[in-house]
Design an enzyme around this catalytic site. Structure first.
Site, PDB file in Angstrom:
ATOM      1  N   VAL A  57      -5.851   6.007  -0.640  1.00  0.00           N
ATOM      2  CA  VAL A  57      -5.703   5.077   0.477  1.00  0.00           C
ATOM      3  C   VAL A  57      -5.065   3.777  -0.008  1.00  0.00           C
ATOM      4  O   VAL A  57      -4.895   3.553  -1.206  1.00  0.00           O
ATOM      5  CB  VAL A  57      -7.060   4.755   1.143  1.00  0.00           C
ATOM      6  N   SER A  58      -4.745   2.919   0.932  1.00  0.00           N
ATOM      7  CA  SER A  58      -4.289   1.574   0.610  1.00  0.00           C
ATOM      8  C   SER A  58      -5.471   0.715   0.167  1.00  0.00           C
ATOM      9  O   SER A  58      -6.555   0.795   0.753  1.00  0.00           O
ATOM     10  CB  SER A  58      -3.650   0.916   1.840  1.00  0.00           C
ATOM     11  N   THR A 110      -1.515  -1.809   2.030  1.00  0.00           N
ATOM     12  CA  THR A 110      -1.439  -2.949   1.123  1.00  0.00           C
ATOM     13  C   THR A 110      -0.097  -3.646   1.273  1.00  0.00           C
ATOM     14  O   THR A 110      -0.012  -4.874   1.188  1.00  0.00           O
ATOM     15  CB  THR A 110      -1.628  -2.500  -0.333  1.00  0.00           C
ATOM     16  N   ALA A 111       0.963  -2.862   1.498  1.00  0.00           N
ATOM     17  CA  ALA A 111       2.293  -3.451   1.700  1.00  0.00           C
ATOM     18  C   ALA A 111       2.253  -4.451   2.849  1.00  0.00           C
ATOM     19  O   ALA A 111       2.777  -5.573   2.730  1.00  0.00           O
ATOM     20  CB  ALA A 111       3.311  -2.352   1.974  1.00  0.00           C
ATOM     21  N   HIS A 154       7.457   2.539  -2.497  1.00  0.00           N
ATOM     22  CA  HIS A 154       7.776   3.711  -3.313  1.00  0.00           C
ATOM     23  C   HIS A 154       9.249   3.797  -3.689  1.00  0.00           C
ATOM     24  O   HIS A 154       9.860   2.813  -4.084  1.00  0.00           O
ATOM     25  CB  HIS A 154       7.290   4.979  -2.607  1.00  0.00           C
TER      26      HIS A 154
END
Length: 284
Positions: A57-58, A110-111, A154
């Protein structure tokens, strides 16, 4: 034979590289796995609904799930020089995003959390509309003018110029410059109700799987490329080289400092609930 643990991780090269040995039963002491492939927005939702035993997960979703899940101290994605990018059709400055539409891969990613921390200080008046799109649709949407900018993660770091796009800002660079900490991106979590002995087995298996992948990188090649969604092999190798590092084997003090730093700053800005003092603890 033990009931397989239900796990979900992405088809991205770093995850398939890390989990190849474990998923293929190459670790004799590891619990068996029942694998689901899903993009991060889907796994974040799975975690919030408590659907599976183990998930990638984030880090940004942790404040909502740590009552039910424990942060596993290995197997995730955290590092330096590997942050999300804001892409546009033309070069510009942060101020150009004021009032504009930005595509993001997940509102609990998170980004996106790093993006919100960045815009709070760099974009006067803030951006306009946020549109959540699957990761692979973001760069085409920016290129085709369907959105004004895109937040990408990514392998987009290596491929965005092929879409004719420009990097307006690097969220990881901003994070590192302002905090000195590495960038926490993706976490491995496991259901607390599995119990401390099983949680320790999960951590041990994740760590052993990482080490086996490093010992023989060619072993996972077929698995990685089969799930890399038409990605060039050289890009897949760059992707693995960037996102699978010492923090993947063990978060360590710097890794935990980065995670707590991100979530503490986000909580101070009212972006996430505050963490409890022992929320990140893992059974010794």
């Amino acid at each position: 034979m033990a009931e397989p643990l239900k796990i979900a991780y992405s088809p991205c090269p770093n995850d398939t590289f890390v989990f190849h040995a474990w998923a293929h039963g190459l670790l004799p002491d590891a619990p068996p796995l029942d694998v689901t492939f899903a993009d991060i927005d889907i796994t974040n939702g799975m975690a919030e609904r408590g659907e599976l035993d183990v998930l990638k997960v984030s880090y940004a979703v942790l404040p909502w799930v740590l009552d039910e899940y424990a942060l596993v101290p290995c197997g995730g994605a955290l590092g330096r020089g590997c942050g999300p990018l804001v892409l546009t059709r033309q070069p510009g400055s942060a101020a150009d995003l004021a009032g504009k539409t930005v595509a993001v891969p997940s509102e609990r990613s998170t980004a996106y959390l790093l993006f919100r921390l960045w815009t709070a200080s760099e974009v006067p008046g803030g951006v306009g509309r946020i549109e959540v799109l699957p990761f692979h649709e973001i760069m085409p949407a920016v290129r085709d003018g369907r959105v004004d900018a895109g937040l990408v993660i990514h392998e987009a770091r290596f491929t965005y110029q092929g879409y004719g796009l420009s990097c307006l800002a690097d969220m990881g660079e901003h994070w590192e410059e302002t905090t000195g900490l590495p960038i926490p991106l993706g976490a491995i979590i496991a259901r607390r109700s599995l119990g401390a002995p099983t949680l320790r087995r999960i951590a041990g298996a994740a760590r052993a799987s990482v080490r086996m992948a490093w010992d023989d990188p060619s072993a996972s090649r077929g698995y990685v490329l089969a799930h890399a969604q038409e990605m060039d092999e050289s890009v897949a190798r760059q992707h693995i080289g960037l996102y699978v590092n010492d923090f993947t084997e063990d978060l360590g003090e710097d890794g935990y400092a980065a995670v707590r730093g991100l979530l503490t700053r986000a909580a101070a800005g009212g972006l996430v609930p505050p963490l409890g003092t022992d929320a990140l603890d893992f059974p010794a």
